[in-house]
Every structure is written in structure tokens, then in C-alpha cells.
Design a protein around this motif. Structure first.
Motif, PDB file in Angstrom:
ATOM      1  N   SER A   4     113.686 -25.357  50.172  1.00 19.97           N
ATOM      2  CA  SER A   4     112.887 -26.588  50.272  1.00 19.97           C
ATOM      3  C   SER A   4     111.477 -26.237  50.752  1.00 19.97           C
ATOM      4  O   SER A   4     111.196 -25.104  51.113  1.00 19.97           O
ATOM      5  N   ASP A   5     110.608 -27.251  50.786  1.00 26.15           N
ATOM      6  CA  ASP A   5     109.242 -27.026  51.258  1.00 26.15           C
ATOM      7  C   ASP A   5     109.104 -27.306  52.758  1.00 26.15           C
ATOM      8  O   ASP A   5     108.011 -27.514  53.260  1.00 26.15           O
ATOM      9  N   LEU A   6     110.218 -27.261  53.480  1.00 26.53           N
ATOM     10  CA  LEU A   6     110.219 -27.549  54.914  1.00 26.53           C
ATOM     11  C   LEU A   6     109.481 -26.475  55.712  1.00 26.53           C
ATOM     12  O   LEU A   6     108.834 -26.773  56.707  1.00 26.53           O
ATOM     13  N   GLY A   7     109.575 -25.234  55.270  1.00 24.65           N
ATOM     14  CA  GLY A   7     108.852 -24.147  55.938  1.00 24.65           C
ATOM     15  C   GLY A   7     109.457 -23.714  57.261  1.00 24.65           C
ATOM     16  O   GLY A   7     108.761 -23.191  58.120  1.00 24.65           O
ATOM     17  N   ILE A   8     110.757 -23.921  57.427  1.00 27.43           N
ATOM     18  CA  ILE A   8     111.442 -23.514  58.655  1.00 27.43           C
ATOM     19  C   ILE A   8     112.638 -22.664  58.287  1.00 27.43           C
ATOM     20  O   ILE A   8     113.381 -22.985  57.358  1.00 27.43           O
ATOM     21  N   ASN A   9     112.814 -21.550  59.001  1.00 30.89           N
ATOM     22  CA  ASN A   9     113.963 -20.686  58.748  1.00 30.89           C
ATOM     23  C   ASN A   9     115.157 -21.182  59.555  1.00 30.89           C
ATOM     24  O   ASN A   9     115.089 -21.274  60.775  1.00 30.89           O
ATOM     25  N   PRO A  10     116.248 -21.511  58.860  1.00 30.39           N
ATOM     26  CA  PRO A  10     117.446 -21.969  59.574  1.00 30.39           C
ATOM     27  C   PRO A  10     118.132 -20.814  60.293  1.00 30.39           C
ATOM     28  O   PRO A  10     118.094 -19.672  59.831  1.00 30.39           O
ATOM     29  N   GLN A  11     118.719 -21.112  61.442  1.00 26.71           N
ATOM     30  CA  GLN A  11     119.459 -20.111  62.208  1.00 26.71           C
ATOM     31  C   GLN A  11     120.937 -20.480  62.141  1.00 26.71           C
ATOM     32  O   GLN A  11     121.353 -21.499  62.682  1.00 26.71           O
ATOM     33  N   ASN A  12     121.707 -19.636  61.458  1.00 29.76           N
ATOM     34  CA  ASN A  12     123.119 -19.887  61.223  1.00 29.76           C
ATOM     35  C   ASN A  12     123.943 -19.027  62.175  1.00 29.76           C
ATOM     36  O   ASN A  12     123.863 -17.806  62.134  1.00 29.76           O
ATOM     37  N   ASP A  13     124.759 -19.669  63.022  1.00 26.00           N
ATOM     38  CA  ASP A  13     125.597 -18.892  63.942  1.00 26.00           C
ATOM     39  C   ASP A  13     127.068 -18.871  63.520  1.00 26.00           C
ATOM     40  O   ASP A  13     127.934 -18.489  64.281  1.00 26.00           O
ATOM     41  N   GLY A  14     127.349 -19.307  62.283  1.00 23.44           N
ATOM     42  CA  GLY A  14     128.713 -19.299  61.781  1.00 23.44           C
ATOM     43  C   GLY A  14     129.430 -20.625  61.954  1.00 23.44           C
ATOM     44  O   GLY A  14     130.454 -20.869  61.322  1.00 23.44           O
ATOM     45  N   LYS A  15     128.915 -21.489  62.823  1.00 27.09           N
ATOM     46  CA  LYS A  15     129.516 -22.804  63.039  1.00 27.09           C
ATOM     47  C   LYS A  15     128.512 -23.924  62.780  1.00 27.09           C
ATOM     48  O   LYS A  15     128.863 -24.954  62.222  1.00 27.09           O
ATOM     49  N   VAL A  16     127.288 -23.714  63.243  1.00 27.89           N
ATOM     50  CA  VAL A  16     126.229 -24.718  63.071  1.00 27.89           C
ATOM     51  C   VAL A  16     124.941 -24.032  62.610  1.00 27.89           C
ATOM     52  O   VAL A  16     124.786 -22.820  62.750  1.00 27.89           O
ATOM     53  N   ILE A  17     124.047 -24.839  62.077  1.00 24.42           N
ATOM     54  CA  ILE A  17     122.720 -24.343  61.706  1.00 24.42           C
ATOM     55  C   ILE A  17     121.724 -25.039  62.621  1.00 24.42           C
ATOM     56  O   ILE A  17     121.779 -26.259  62.807  1.00 24.42           O
ATOM     57  N   ARG A  18     120.846 -24.242  63.190  1.00 23.62           N
ATOM     58  CA  ARG A  18     119.789 -24.803  64.040  1.00 23.62           C
ATOM     59  C   ARG A  18     118.447 -24.635  63.345  1.00 23.62           C
ATOM     60  O   ARG A  18     118.172 -23.589  62.751  1.00 23.62           O
ATOM     61  N   LEU A  19     117.638 -25.682  63.433  1.00 24.55           N
ATOM     62  CA  LEU A  19     116.274 -25.626  62.911  1.00 24.55           C
ATOM     63  C   LEU A  19     115.319 -25.791  64.090  1.00 24.55           C
ATOM     64  O   LEU A  19     115.295 -26.841  64.723  1.00 24.55           O
ATOM     65  N   ALA A  20     114.559 -24.749  64.375  1.00 27.77           N
ATOM     66  CA  ALA A  20     113.587 -24.806  65.468  1.00 27.77           C
ATOM     67  C   ALA A  20     112.215 -25.110  64.876  1.00 27.77           C
ATOM     68  O   ALA A  20     111.702 -24.347  64.050  1.00 27.77           O
ATOM     69  N   PHE A  21     111.636 -26.235  65.259  1.00 30.88           N
ATOM     70  CA  PHE A  21     110.341 -26.658  64.748  1.00 30.88           C
ATOM     71  C   PHE A  21     109.235 -26.067  65.614  1.00 30.88           C
ATOM     72  O   PHE A  21     109.139 -26.395  66.796  1.00 30.88           O
ATOM     73  N   PRO A  22     108.405 -25.221  65.016  1.00 28.84           N
ATOM     74  CA  PRO A  22     107.295 -24.667  65.804  1.00 28.84           C
ATOM     75  C   PRO A  22     106.229 -25.735  66.030  1.00 28.84           C
ATOM     76  O   PRO A  22     106.117 -26.681  65.242  1.00 28.84           O
ATOM     77  N   PRO A  23     105.450 -25.603  67.097  1.00 30.09           N
ATOM     78  CA  PRO A  23     104.374 -26.576  67.303  1.00 30.09           C
ATOM     79  C   PRO A  23     103.346 -26.461  66.169  1.00 30.09           C
ATOM     80  O   PRO A  23     103.121 -25.369  65.640  1.00 30.09           O
ATOM     81  N   LEU A  24     102.763 -27.585  65.795  1.00 28.86           N
ATOM     82  CA  LEU A  24     101.781 -27.584  64.710  1.00 28.86           C
ATOM     83  C   LEU A  24     100.448 -27.030  65.206  1.00 28.86           C
ATOM     84  O   LEU A  24     100.030 -27.323  66.320  1.00 28.86           O
ATOM     85  N   THR A  25      99.791 -26.269  64.351  1.00 29.40           N
ATOM     86  CA  THR A  25      98.446 -25.785  64.688  1.00 29.40           C
ATOM     87  C   THR A  25      97.463 -26.927  64.479  1.00 29.40           C
ATOM     88  O   THR A  25      97.740 -27.878  63.753  1.00 29.40           O
ATOM     89  N   GLU A  26      96.299 -26.812  65.095  1.00 26.56           N
ATOM     90  CA  GLU A  26      95.263 -27.845  64.956  1.00 26.56           C
ATOM     91  C   GLU A  26      94.872 -28.009  63.489  1.00 26.56           C
ATOM     92  O   GLU A  26      94.713 -29.124  62.993  1.00 26.56           O
ATOM     93  N   GLU A  27      94.762 -26.876  62.785  1.00 24.13           N
ATOM     94  CA  GLU A  27      94.386 -26.910  61.367  1.00 24.13           C
ATOM     95  C   GLU A  27      95.438 -27.652  60.540  1.00 24.13           C
ATOM     96  O   GLU A  27      95.114 -28.479  59.694  1.00 24.13           O
ATOM     97  N   ARG A  28      96.711 -27.374  60.794  1.00 18.02           N
ATOM     98  CA  ARG A  28      97.802 -28.022  60.067  1.00 18.02           C
ATOM     99  C   ARG A  28      97.842 -29.523  60.361  1.00 18.02           C
ATOM    100  O   ARG A  28      98.101 -30.335  59.486  1.00 18.02           O
TER     101      ARG A  28
END
Length: 184
Positions: free
Chosen positions: A84-108
Motif C-alpha cells: 500500500s501507499d501507507l509508507g510504514i513497515n509492519p512488525q510481525n511477531d507471529g501473533k500480531v502486526i504492529r504499525l509504528a507511525f513515525p512523527p511527521l517532518t515539517e516538510e511532510r
């Protein structure tokens, strides 16, 4: 005879709702399940939204947790998020997937504010097109002798009042989203 504006008001309301829904799926630096709304996974041969195959919850202000009802769906969900165009790498631990949202830059943030304004203008154009359709309908009624000049003016004013109301609503929604993005 006065033009029935209910039909046009319904269309304007749907345009505002569509704009609002489109904005809710934009990532504003905070974790919200709405960002996954447009992402689908292959589930028994049919594309299904992630919320249809897993529980999506907000773990903290910047983390979403996706817990599939079937662990066999982990890889499919992970792949759908990566493509997808989400731009976040999912972290899979075998049971759940975590999505950590980085803080947005001023430019973004500025880029997103411009994009939101552009989307708002598009929504306003949709409202104005509905107004044009309503005005054309009143002109047709006048041409067919179904309305007097005064009734046309009254109907046009009613349609313009609706247009102003919904354009103000779009401006308000745009302002709220821009503040949310710039404040993160």
C-alpha cells in the motif's frame, strides 16, 4: 411552484461525507484505524478490508496493533500493508502486526496541508456542480412555464444558501484537519 431542494441537499451532504471520509484515511502522525480503511487483503478469494479479517486497535498514540482472527492471515496482511501507499513497515511477531507511525517532518506536514486544501477545492467543485444542476432544473421549469420569475429567484436563492452552507462545512473540515496535521 418552488424547486424541491431536498434532492440537491442530499447530494451535497454526500459530497461532504465523502470528503470527510477521504480525510479520515490520511495519516496525520497519530495512530488511527482509519488509515487502513482502503487496504484490502485476499481472503478466501475475495478482497476484504483488514478490519474484516482482524481486530485493529490503537496501542498508543503512535502504534496500531492488528490481530488477525486466523494466524494464517498474518503474511497476507503484512504484504497488503507493504504494497500500500501507507509508507510504514509492519512488525510481525507471529501473533500480531504492529504499525509504528513515525512523527511527521515539517516538510511532510506542509505537503499534506497542500494536499488537503486541494482535496477541499475538489469537494467544493462537486458542491458547485450540484448547484449548477439545480439551477439548470429551475431554468427548465421556467422555460416549460411551470415556474414564474419570482419562483425561479426564490429557488435559486434557496440553492445558493445550501451551497454556501456546505462550502462552509468543507472549509471547517479542512481547517480542522490542517490544524491536526500541523499540531502533531
Amino acid at each position: 411552484m418552488k424547486l424541491d431542494t431536498k434532492e440537491f441537499e442530499t447530494k451535497m451532504k454526500k459530497s461532504v461525507d465523502a470528503y470527510s471520509a477521504e480525510l479520515s484515511s490520511m495519516r496525520a502522525g497519530r495512530a488511527t484505524p482509519d488509515v487502513l480503511a482502503k487496504i484490502t487483503v485476499e481472503y478466501y478469494g475475495s478482497p476484504t478490508p483488514i478490519s474484516g479479517v482482524a481486530t485493529v486497535s490503537v496501542q498508543d498514540a503512535r502504534t496500531l496493533m492488528i490481530q488477525p482472527w486466523e494466524t494464517s492471515m498474518l503474511k497476507a496482511i503484512e504484504k497488503a500493508i507493504l504494497t500500500s501507499d501507507l509508507g510504514i513497515n509492519p512488525q510481525n511477531d507471529g501473533k500480531v502486526i504492529r504499525l509504528a507511525f513515525p512523527p511527521l517532518t515539517e516538510e511532510r506536514r506542509r505537503e499534506m496541508a497542500k494536499q488537503i486544501s486541494k482535496m477541499g477545492e475538489g469537494a467544493k467543485v462537486a458542491i458547485r456542480n450540484i448547484r449548477r444542476d439545480a439551477n439548470e432544473k429551475t431554468k427548465l421549469h421556467k422555460k416549460n412555464g411551470e415556474m414564474t420569475e419570482d419562483e425561479v429567484k426564490t429557488s435559486d436563492k434557496a440553492v445558493q444558501d445550501l451551497t454556501d452552507k456546505y462550502i462552509k462545512e468543507i472549509d471547517r473540515i479542512t481547517e480542522v484537519k490542517n490544524k491536526e496535521i500541523m499540531a502533531v
